[in-house]
Design an enzyme around this catalytic site. Structure first.
Site, PDB file in Angstrom:
ATOM      1  N   TYR A  16     -29.135  40.237 -28.226  1.00 26.50           N
ATOM      2  CA  TYR A  16     -29.563  41.428 -28.955  1.00 26.50           C
ATOM      3  C   TYR A  16     -30.194  42.467 -28.040  1.00 26.50           C
ATOM      4  CZ  TYR A  16     -28.799  39.124 -33.429  1.00 26.50           C
ATOM      5  OH  TYR A  16     -28.234  38.497 -34.503  1.00 26.50           O
ATOM      6  N   ARG A  59     -31.182  46.710 -35.161  1.00 30.77           N
ATOM      7  CA  ARG A  59     -31.968  45.610 -34.596  1.00 30.77           C
ATOM      8  C   ARG A  59     -31.695  45.482 -33.098  1.00 30.77           C
ATOM      9  NH1 ARG A  59     -34.719  40.768 -35.530  1.00 30.77           N
ATOM     10  NH2 ARG A  59     -33.816  38.867 -34.669  1.00 30.77           N
ATOM     11  N   LYS A  64     -35.138  34.424 -41.227  1.00 29.92           N
ATOM     12  CA  LYS A  64     -33.837  33.757 -41.150  1.00 29.92           C
ATOM     13  C   LYS A  64     -33.930  32.383 -40.538  1.00 29.92           C
ATOM     14  CE  LYS A  64     -29.182  34.327 -39.234  1.00 29.92           C
ATOM     15  NZ  LYS A  64     -28.305  35.201 -38.415  1.00 29.92           N
ATOM     16  N   HIS A 108     -27.259  46.510 -38.899  1.00 34.37           N
ATOM     17  CA  HIS A 108     -27.783  45.455 -38.022  1.00 34.37           C
ATOM     18  C   HIS A 108     -27.845  45.915 -36.568  1.00 34.37           C
ATOM     19  CE1 HIS A 108     -28.963  41.305 -37.376  1.00 34.37           C
ATOM     20  NE2 HIS A 108     -28.169  41.260 -36.331  1.00 34.37           N
ATOM     21  N   ARG A 165     -34.840  42.285 -39.416  1.00 43.58           N
ATOM     22  CA  ARG A 165     -33.540  42.153 -40.053  1.00 43.58           C
ATOM     23  C   ARG A 165     -33.580  42.850 -41.416  1.00 43.58           C
ATOM     24  NH1 ARG A 165     -34.998  37.041 -38.136  1.00 43.58           N
ATOM     25  NH2 ARG A 165     -33.658  36.199 -36.475  1.00 43.58           N
ATOM     26  N   HIS A 200     -36.843  35.557 -32.312  1.00 44.20           N
ATOM     27  CA  HIS A 200     -35.883  34.703 -31.619  1.00 44.20           C
ATOM     28  C   HIS A 200     -36.577  33.494 -31.008  1.00 44.20           C
ATOM     29  CE1 HIS A 200     -33.474  38.514 -31.557  1.00 44.20           C
ATOM     30  NE2 HIS A 200     -32.567  37.648 -31.927  1.00 44.20           N
TER      31      HIS A 200
END
Length: 373
Positions: free
Chosen positions: A360, A328, A251, A325, A226, A351
């Site tokens: 994603y 990613r 995150k 983003h 990220r 994740h």
């Protein structure tokens, strides 16, 4: 005479049947300003009090309070939802919860909640008022997803008041009773042919003024980090020999170690070492966003100039609506296309669930067709 003296010394009231009764738990005090304070005490329960302009009003409240106390209904007695404002809950949340949260996004949403409902008592905020606010936000031009963030912040305040502050709400959380705005489907934007090459060319054009722009783009595509993780990278956590970079500020609140490809190592190895130990100079995402926007503009200009010289028509969708983003998304999909398993990819992306990882991941159909034979 004895009866009259007894009546004068005891707090009495007439019940609905016209019978003269005595207050058992209530006391009344006349204030210096002429107001009357009613105070109700019951063993094993906290005392509650309320001030009124008239003694008659104080007695009416005391009768109801005694009934609720006898029933053990302490929530109705205290009525904290009718005495504590949304602004007070916001202040408590910002002081005790926000410091443990990552990022500053929630603070902006909470500030908007305070502006809109700060003067309201908790018990006065109902679903009708929340729904009207939702519509106001949508009419102002905000996207459905953005409005959901505002509503989630307000909902968190009510949950905090109920669970952490033990303030019983007169009804269910009003935010949960309304319809949430429709949100856009998860983005599936991947890099089109030549977009990465032109992005790197546009970034290289600014190397004299902006150090590290081609490198951060390369590392993003190679590692699926990220933007916040990239900006937080430090040299003391990068091991070029072992080909790893440790991310301590993720995150989801958990640290992880990311493997570095040869391209990522080459990008890092070409960067100068900063005195403050950080890999990149940008301190926040908003400062990087300006460099990213200028980079895209230079890349698009270069692309169109090449198309003009080649006599070809430029693709109108080239670099259109590309966000940083999205790199990613691109990186995660490339990891799968390289043959990495789900757990291997998850260790790179951070994740926690397959559902989130799937959002994603957009593997090109052509590559799948080649595998099918």
């Amino acid at each position: 005479m004895i009866l009259l003296g007894l009546i004068a010394s005891m707090p009495l009231f007439w019940d609905n049947m016209g019978t003269l009764r005595e207050f058992k738990m209530a006391t009344f005090v006349e204030r210096a300003n002429g107001n009357w304070q009613a105070r109700v005490r019951r063993k094993g329960m906290p005392a509650v009090s309320r001030t009124f302009d008239l003694k008659a009003d104080a007695e009416v409240w005391a009768r109801e309070a005694e009934r609720e106390a006898q029933r053990g209904n302490i929530a109705a007695l205290r009525n904290e939802a009718g005495r504590i404002t949304v602004a007070q809950v916001v202040d408590h949340y910002e002081k005790n919860v926000l410091p443990r949260m990552r990022g500053n996004g929630a603070k902006g949403y909470l500030r908007s909640c305070k502006v809109k409902f700060g003067s309201y008592y908790l018990g006065a905020v109902n679903s009708v008022a929340v729904a009207a606010w939702r519509d106001e936000l949508l009419d102002s031009g905000l996207s459905g997803q953005s409005v959901v963030h505002y509503l989630n912040a307000l909902s968190a305040l009510f949950s905090h008041a109920e669970k952490e502050l033990s303030i019983p709400l007169p009804a269910a959380n009003p935010v949960k009773a309304i319809r949430k705005p429709a949100t856009a489907n998860a983005r599936d934007r991947r890099l089109r042919p030549d977009e990465l090459e032109y992005l790197l060319r546009g970034a290289a054009m600014a190397q004299k003024r902006v150090i590290g722009l081609p490198e951060i783009i390369t590392i993003a595509v190679e590692t699926s980090m990220r933007l916040g993780e990239l900006l937080a990278m430090r040299w003391d956590r990068v091991d070029l020999q072992r080909k790893t970079a440790h991310l301590g500020d993720s995150k989801n609140g958990e640290s992880r170690t990311v493997a570095l490809s040869r391209a990522a190592i080459a990008a890092l190895d070409g960067l100068p070492r900063r005195l403050d130990g950080r890999v990149f100079a940008w301190a926040a995402s908003d400062s990087f966003e300006k460099a990213w926007t200028r980079c895209k503009a230079r890349a698009l200009e270069s692309y169109r100039e090449d198309c003009k010289q080649a006599g070809t028509e430029p693709d109108p969708a080239f670099l259109l609506d590309l966000r940083f983003h999205d790199l990613r998304h691109e990186a995660t999909s490339r990891l799968f296309e390289k043959g990495l398993g789900i757990m291997e990819v998850a260790s790179m992306t951070g994740h926690k669930s397959l559902a989130m990882l799937k959002r994603y991941t957009h593997v090109e159909a052509e590559r799948l067709a080649a595998k099918l034979g």
